[in-house]
Design a protein around this motif. Structure first.
Motif, PDB file in Angstrom:
ATOM      1  N   MET A 133     -33.792  -6.979 -17.008  1.00 56.15           N
ATOM      2  CA  MET A 133     -33.062  -5.960 -16.369  1.00 56.15           C
ATOM      3  C   MET A 133     -31.589  -5.615 -17.441  1.00 56.15           C
ATOM      4  SD  MET A 133     -34.708  -5.160 -13.724  1.00 56.15           S
ATOM      5  CE  MET A 133     -33.822  -4.595 -12.460  1.00 56.15           C
ATOM      6  N   ALA A 134     -31.268  -4.358 -17.222  1.00 49.72           N
ATOM      7  CA  ALA A 134     -29.973  -4.202 -17.660  1.00 49.72           C
ATOM      8  C   ALA A 134     -28.948  -4.655 -17.034  1.00 49.72           C
ATOM      9  CB  ALA A 134     -29.855  -2.481 -17.644  1.00 49.72           C
ATOM     10  N   LYS A 135     -27.613  -4.749 -18.011  1.00 48.72           N
ATOM     11  CA  LYS A 135     -26.835  -5.332 -17.301  1.00 48.72           C
ATOM     12  C   LYS A 135     -25.690  -4.284 -16.974  1.00 48.72           C
ATOM     13  CE  LYS A 135     -22.459  -8.177 -18.054  1.00 48.72           C
ATOM     14  NZ  LYS A 135     -21.966  -9.177 -19.058  1.00 48.72           N
ATOM     15  N   VAL A 136     -25.348  -4.329 -15.739  1.00 45.89           N
ATOM     16  CA  VAL A 136     -24.358  -3.192 -15.250  1.00 45.89           C
ATOM     17  C   VAL A 136     -22.766  -3.722 -15.600  1.00 45.89           C
ATOM     18  CG1 VAL A 136     -23.463  -1.866 -13.195  1.00 45.89           C
ATOM     19  CG2 VAL A 136     -25.875  -2.596 -13.460  1.00 45.89           C
ATOM     20  N   TYR A 137     -22.232  -2.874 -16.183  1.00 49.12           N
ATOM     21  CA  TYR A 137     -20.730  -2.977 -16.791  1.00 49.12           C
ATOM     22  C   TYR A 137     -19.868  -2.366 -15.691  1.00 49.12           C
ATOM     23  CZ  TYR A 137     -22.459  -5.203 -20.958  1.00 49.12           C
ATOM     24  OH  TYR A 137     -23.242  -6.276 -21.732  1.00 49.12           O
ATOM     25  N   GLN A 138     -19.072  -2.943 -15.174  1.00 58.51           N
ATOM     26  CA  GLN A 138     -17.800  -2.453 -14.371  1.00 58.51           C
ATOM     27  C   GLN A 138     -16.768  -2.007 -15.429  1.00 58.51           C
ATOM     28  OE1 GLN A 138     -18.093  -2.052 -10.951  1.00 58.51           O
ATOM     29  NE2 GLN A 138     -19.930  -3.461 -11.105  1.00 58.51           N
ATOM     30  N   GLU A 139     -16.130  -0.861 -14.811  1.00 63.60           N
ATOM     31  CA  GLU A 139     -15.255  -0.233 -15.817  1.00 63.60           C
ATOM     32  C   GLU A 139     -13.838  -1.014 -15.968  1.00 63.60           C
ATOM     33  OE1 GLU A 139     -12.776   2.613 -13.872  1.00 63.60           O
ATOM     34  OE2 GLU A 139     -11.594   2.591 -15.651  1.00 63.60           O
ATOM     35  N   THR A 140     -14.125  -1.884 -17.092  1.00 62.31           N
ATOM     36  CA  THR A 140     -12.579  -2.828 -17.551  1.00 62.31           C
ATOM     37  C   THR A 140     -12.309  -2.034 -18.800  1.00 62.31           C
ATOM     38  OG1 THR A 140     -13.630  -4.580 -18.366  1.00 62.31           O
ATOM     39  CG2 THR A 140     -13.196  -4.576 -15.838  1.00 62.31           C
ATOM     40  N   ALA A 141     -11.292  -2.474 -19.401  1.00 61.49           N
ATOM     41  CA  ALA A 141     -10.912  -2.099 -20.708  1.00 61.49           C
ATOM     42  C   ALA A 141     -11.903  -2.860 -21.557  1.00 61.49           C
ATOM     43  CB  ALA A 141      -9.335  -2.615 -20.875  1.00 61.49           C
ATOM     44  N   GLU A 142     -11.894  -3.955 -21.377  1.00 60.41           N
ATOM     45  CA  GLU A 142     -12.900  -5.072 -22.355  1.00 60.41           C
ATOM     46  C   GLU A 142     -14.269  -4.339 -22.212  1.00 60.41           C
ATOM     47  OE1 GLU A 142     -13.184  -8.765 -20.892  1.00 60.41           O
ATOM     48  OE2 GLU A 142     -14.278  -9.444 -22.579  1.00 60.41           O
ATOM     49  N   ASN A 143     -14.927  -3.955 -21.086  1.00 56.47           N
ATOM     50  CA  ASN A 143     -16.346  -3.774 -21.000  1.00 56.47           C
ATOM     51  C   ASN A 143     -16.146  -2.237 -21.839  1.00 56.47           C
ATOM     52  OD1 ASN A 143     -17.207  -5.816 -19.854  1.00 56.47           O
ATOM     53  ND2 ASN A 143     -17.350  -4.883 -17.707  1.00 56.47           N
ATOM     54  N   ILE A 144     -15.402  -1.452 -21.674  1.00 57.41           N
ATOM     55  CA  ILE A 144     -15.482   0.007 -22.373  1.00 57.41           C
ATOM     56  C   ILE A 144     -15.356  -0.349 -23.756  1.00 57.41           C
ATOM     57  CG2 ILE A 144     -14.013   2.030 -22.912  1.00 57.41           C
ATOM     58  CD1 ILE A 144     -15.203   2.301 -19.960  1.00 57.41           C
ATOM     59  N   GLN A 145     -14.787  -1.136 -24.147  1.00 58.90           N
ATOM     60  CA  GLN A 145     -14.790  -1.570 -25.657  1.00 58.90           C
ATOM     61  C   GLN A 145     -16.051  -2.180 -25.895  1.00 58.90           C
ATOM     62  OE1 GLN A 145     -12.841  -0.778 -28.201  1.00 58.90           O
ATOM     63  NE2 GLN A 145     -11.359   0.097 -26.759  1.00 58.90           N
ATOM     64  N   ILE A 146     -16.615  -2.911 -25.288  1.00 57.57           N
ATOM     65  CA  ILE A 146     -18.238  -3.581 -25.573  1.00 57.57           C
ATOM     66  C   ILE A 146     -19.128  -2.466 -25.721  1.00 57.57           C
ATOM     67  CG2 ILE A 146     -19.666  -4.796 -24.648  1.00 57.57           C
ATOM     68  CD1 ILE A 146     -17.957  -6.661 -23.328  1.00 57.57           C
TER      69      ILE A 146
ATOM     70  N   ILE B 205     -33.550  -0.776 -21.028  1.00 56.52           N
ATOM     71  CA  ILE B 205     -32.411  -0.316 -21.757  1.00 56.52           C
ATOM     72  C   ILE B 205     -31.398  -1.809 -21.386  1.00 56.52           C
ATOM     73  CG2 ILE B 205     -32.313   2.064 -21.571  1.00 56.52           C
ATOM     74  CD1 ILE B 205     -30.555   1.792 -19.156  1.00 56.52           C
ATOM     75  N   ASN B 206     -30.544  -1.879 -22.177  1.00 57.13           N
ATOM     76  CA  ASN B 206     -29.575  -3.107 -21.824  1.00 57.13           C
ATOM     77  C   ASN B 206     -28.204  -2.933 -21.273  1.00 57.13           C
ATOM     78  OD1 ASN B 206     -31.380  -4.705 -23.444  1.00 57.13           O
ATOM     79  ND2 ASN B 206     -30.413  -4.031 -25.481  1.00 57.13           N
ATOM     80  N   TYR B 207     -27.849  -1.606 -21.251  1.00 62.13           N
ATOM     81  CA  TYR B 207     -26.572  -1.417 -20.694  1.00 62.13           C
ATOM     82  C   TYR B 207     -26.348  -0.254 -19.647  1.00 62.13           C
ATOM     83  CZ  TYR B 207     -25.312  -3.454 -25.475  1.00 62.13           C
ATOM     84  OH  TYR B 207     -25.386  -4.565 -26.301  1.00 62.13           O
ATOM     85  N   ILE B 208     -25.755  -0.572 -18.676  1.00 62.12           N
ATOM     86  CA  ILE B 208     -25.350   0.577 -17.818  1.00 62.12           C
ATOM     87  C   ILE B 208     -23.874   0.542 -17.409  1.00 62.12           C
ATOM     88  CG2 ILE B 208     -25.863   1.632 -15.269  1.00 62.12           C
ATOM     89  CD1 ILE B 208     -28.586   0.070 -15.412  1.00 62.12           C
ATOM     90  N   LEU B 209     -23.262   1.741 -17.385  1.00 64.03           N
ATOM     91  CA  LEU B 209     -21.908   1.797 -17.159  1.00 64.03           C
ATOM     92  C   LEU B 209     -21.623   2.270 -15.825  1.00 64.03           C
ATOM     93  CD1 LEU B 209     -18.816   1.326 -17.663  1.00 64.03           C
ATOM     94  CD2 LEU B 209     -18.991   3.708 -18.841  1.00 64.03           C
ATOM     95  N   GLU B 210     -21.153   1.344 -14.836  1.00 66.32           N
ATOM     96  CA  GLU B 210     -20.934   1.632 -13.495  1.00 66.32           C
ATOM     97  C   GLU B 210     -19.854   3.050 -13.116  1.00 66.32           C
ATOM     98  OE1 GLU B 210     -22.373   0.540 -10.248  1.00 66.32           O
ATOM     99  OE2 GLU B 210     -21.279   2.452 -10.131  1.00 66.32           O
ATOM    100  N   GLY B 211     -20.158   3.925 -12.735  1.00 68.67           N
ATOM    101  CA  GLY B 211     -19.070   4.714 -12.378  1.00 68.67           C
ATOM    102  C   GLY B 211     -19.224   5.426 -10.952  1.00 68.67           C
TER     103      GLY B 211
END
Ligand code: AMP
Ligand code: MG
Length: 331
Positions: A1-14, A161-167
């Motif tokens: 499963m893809a990992k869902v990234y919350q919007e943090t400054a660190e995650n945006i950089q990743i 896919i590996n990455y999902i950005l939560e919005g």
């Protein structure tokens, strides 16, 4: 499963780094969720087509953080400035002569590129962090209902896919309006979408070529990917030629579901389990926001068929009807 990234400054950089390295990231936008790659990276963009099962003759939209980066990808003209001032950032895509920086894979070999500056604040942060334009079509298997939440992306592409950005849920809920500006003296709408044709012609002070309707699109060579059949549920999906009446809704068979534009006035009808609606209040904007979610929800229900009504063509009603017609198209 893809990992869902919350919007943090660190995650945006990743995620920005992942994009710079040629990986794909599912991104939120105000229109629908997209599957993004660095638009300058041909190999990365190729993966978008492969993962979606999208034909290579269907060009991608390139997303920019600001007007100052448009020069890197497309030729400008004065009409661009006027439209940009009125509608960017926002759900408007412009087709312009392309620059060499964009691989021809992205534009399906066309001499033009489709560009948009999205407004979604989380996507803006990602675009600014990765400092690359992002090519991104909707994050769904080709031809299926577009995604308007991160859960929709996870459901249909999460294993690829590996990455999902939560919005959060998409504010507009349908795709951008596409305007052909190759010749600024005769702009044409190639696809109706989140901005009405009336709003665009008011800014341009010019008549626009009519929005392309589903029946004409097979012969429209300028926008090769605009297929007659698209946004399609798996459940048999048909359109009514007239609006639903209370009687028609009450007479539905148990395995037939109805998709109304507005919530029925009669509470008994509204409480029927096979009656659904796009808007509580009868607003085209609310309906657009709910359209793809509602279609997905209904598509997973026990229905043998779904019948939908068309709505008034005013505002973004014609864009909604365009999606409904294509969802009902058989080929
Ligand atoms: P979407 O699949 O919603 O991302 O929208 C992409 C659509 O934009 C394609 O299917 C094309 O119809 C249209 N499009 C993208 N690039 C171009 C282009 N260079 N010229 C004309 N239409 C384009
Ligand atoms: Mg799409």
């Amino acid at each position: 499963m893809a990992k869902v990234y919350q919007e943090t400054a660190e995650n945006i950089q990743i995620l920005a780094k992942a994009l710079q390295k040629g990986e794909l990231v599912a991104i939120p936008s105000e229109t629908v969720y997209g599957l993004a790659a660095n638009a300058f990276d041909e190999a990365a963009c190729r993966k978008i087509f492969e993962i979606k099962g999208r034909p290579f003759n269907d060009p991608l939209i390139v997303h920019l953080d600001s007007l100052s980066t448009l020069d890197q990808v497309a030729e400008q003209n004065q009409t661009v400035e006027r439209l940009a001032k009125a509608f960017w950032p926002g759900p408007l895509t412009l087709v312009l002569p392309k620059k060499k920086s964009i691989p021809s894979l992205v534009t399906a070999g066309l001499a033009t590129v489709a560009v948009r500056i999205p407004e979604h604040p989380v996507l803006q942060k990602l675009l600014q962090a990765c400092q690359r334009p992002l090519a991104a079509p909707s994050a769904n298997p080709f031809g299926y209902i577009s995604p308007t939440t991160s859960a929709h992306v996870q459901e249909s592409l999460g294993n690829k896919i590996n990455y999902i950005l939560e919005g959060g849920p998409c504010r507009i809920g349908i795709e951008s309006t596409i305007v052909d500006l190759r010749d600024p003296s005769s702009p044409a709408i190639l696809r109706p979408g989140g901005i009405s044709d009336r709003a665009i012609s008011a800014i341009l002070d010019l008549p626009l070529d009519k929005p392309s309707v589903a029946s004409k699109e097979k012969s429209a060579p300028i926008a090769p990917g605009l297929l007659h059949k698209h946004y399609s549920p798996k459940t048999h999906f048909i359109l009514r030629s007239t609006p639903f009446t209370e009687t028609a809704l009450k007479n539905l068979q148990p395995k037939e579901a109805a998709l109304c534009f507005k919530k029925p006035d009669d509470p008994l009808t509204a409480s029927l389990e096979n009656v659904f609606w796009l808007s509580e209040s009868g607003s085209d904007e609310e309906a657009a926001r709910n359209l793809f979610s509602k279609l997905r929800q209904m598509d997973t229900g026990p229905w043998e068929s779904i019948e939908a009504e068309l709505i008034s063509e005013t505002g973004i009603g014609n864009a909604l009807n365009d999606r409904l017609r294509r969802a009902a198209a058989k080929s």
